[in-house]
Scaffold this active site. Structure first.
Site, PDB file in Angstrom:
ATOM      1  N   GLY A 279       0.826  -1.199   0.000  1.00 55.86           N
ATOM      2  CA  GLY A 279       0.000   0.000   0.000  1.00 55.86           C
ATOM      3  C   GLY A 279       0.858   1.246   0.000  1.00 55.86           C
TER       4      GLY A 279
ATOM      5  CD  GLN B 165       3.222   5.743   2.664  1.00 60.08           C
ATOM      6  OE1 GLN B 165       2.245   5.177   2.186  1.00 60.08           O
ATOM      7  NE2 GLN B 165       4.269   5.080   3.112  1.00 60.08           N
TER       8      GLN B 165
ATOM      9  CB  CYS C 141       5.272   2.079   7.209  1.00 59.75           C
ATOM     10  SG  CYS C 141       4.763   3.576   6.354  1.00 59.75           S
ATOM     11  CG  LEU C 142       6.527   1.067   1.081  1.00 55.41           C
ATOM     12  CD1 LEU C 142       5.891   1.420  -0.250  1.00 55.41           C
ATOM     13  CD2 LEU C 142       7.655   0.055   0.903  1.00 55.41           C
TER      14      LEU C 142
ATOM     15  CG  HIS D 267      -0.428   1.025   7.289  1.00 57.81           C
ATOM     16  ND1 HIS D 267       0.571   0.604   8.146  1.00 57.81           N
ATOM     17  CD2 HIS D 267       0.160   1.909   6.447  1.00 57.81           C
ATOM     18  CE1 HIS D 267       1.702   1.235   7.823  1.00 57.81           C
ATOM     19  NE2 HIS D 267       1.483   2.020   6.789  1.00 57.81           N
ATOM     20  CD  GLU D 268      -1.170   2.345   2.826  1.00 57.30           C
ATOM     21  OE1 GLU D 268      -0.771   3.520   2.726  1.00 57.30           O
ATOM     22  OE2 GLU D 268      -0.395   1.396   3.066  1.00 57.30           O
TER      23      GLU D 268
ATOM     24  CG  HIS E 291       0.210   6.716   5.597  1.00 55.28           C
ATOM     25  ND1 HIS E 291       1.362   7.203   6.188  1.00 55.28           N
ATOM     26  CD2 HIS E 291       0.459   5.411   5.323  1.00 55.28           C
ATOM     27  CE1 HIS E 291       2.266   6.223   6.255  1.00 55.28           C
ATOM     28  NE2 HIS E 291       1.735   5.131   5.754  1.00 55.28           N
TER      29      HIS E 291
HETATM   30 ZN   LIG Z   1       2.673   3.289   5.679  1.00 61.10          ZN
END
Ligand SMILES: [Zn+2]
Length: 167
Positions: A45, A50, A89-90, A131-132, A135
């Protein structure tokens, strides 16, 4: 086009995202680029903040054959049953810790055509939705880990912040 992913400490990760008013060709192009960026980074995701774009949208690919492009999401139902599973998480590379999330979530969003979609996600998909979505509210998964886990990763987070400040 592959975007640079903002890393922990970057201000865009702490900015609440704005609704997408009109789904323009530019918005669709951003979503395509986000999918490319997510795949390049082997993520499941990626949310617009991000990549430094403060819009309420994210993309998800949990490997079920569907690449979801999600615009203006709302979490309309969260199951009381929760699961404490490892998450990453990226934007927080190298950190994996358990986060308590609802097992099932109902999400309402607009697809690329502007149509309203209501979808239920369980397991990894449900976790990715939550999670997304976080953000977009400027919340990171490391905000939600246990105090003990937080202590364990605090050095790593400080390091990421320091590196992120240099970019
Ligand atoms: Zn993330």
């Amino acid at each position: 086009m592959v975007y640079d992913i903002k890393i922990y400490g970057n201000e865009s990760l702490r900015t609440v995202a704005e609704p997408v008013e009109v789904i323009t060709p530019e918005i669709l192009e951003i979503l395509d680029n986000m999918v490319e960026t997510m795949h390049e980074a082997n993520g499941v995701g990626l949310a617009a903040p991000q990549v430094g774009i403060a819009k309420r949208m994210f993309v998800v690919d949990v490997g079920d054959g569907i690449i979801r492009k999600i615009i203006n999401p709302e979490l309309i139902e969260l199951s009381d049953v929760v699961e404490n599973e490892d998450e990453g998480c990226l934007s927080v590379p190298g950190v994996y810790k358990p986060v308590k999330r609802s097992v099932t979530v109902k999400i309402k969003y607009q697809n690329e055509k502007g149509e309203e979609v209501i979808e239920e996600g369980t397991g990894l998909l449900g976790r990715a939705f939550q999670h997304e979505y976080d953000h977009l509210e400027a919340i990171l998964f490391v905000d939600k880990i246990s105090p003990v886990a937080k202590r364990m990763v605090s050095k790593k987070l400080q390091l990421l912040k320091k590196e992120s400040g240099r970019n």
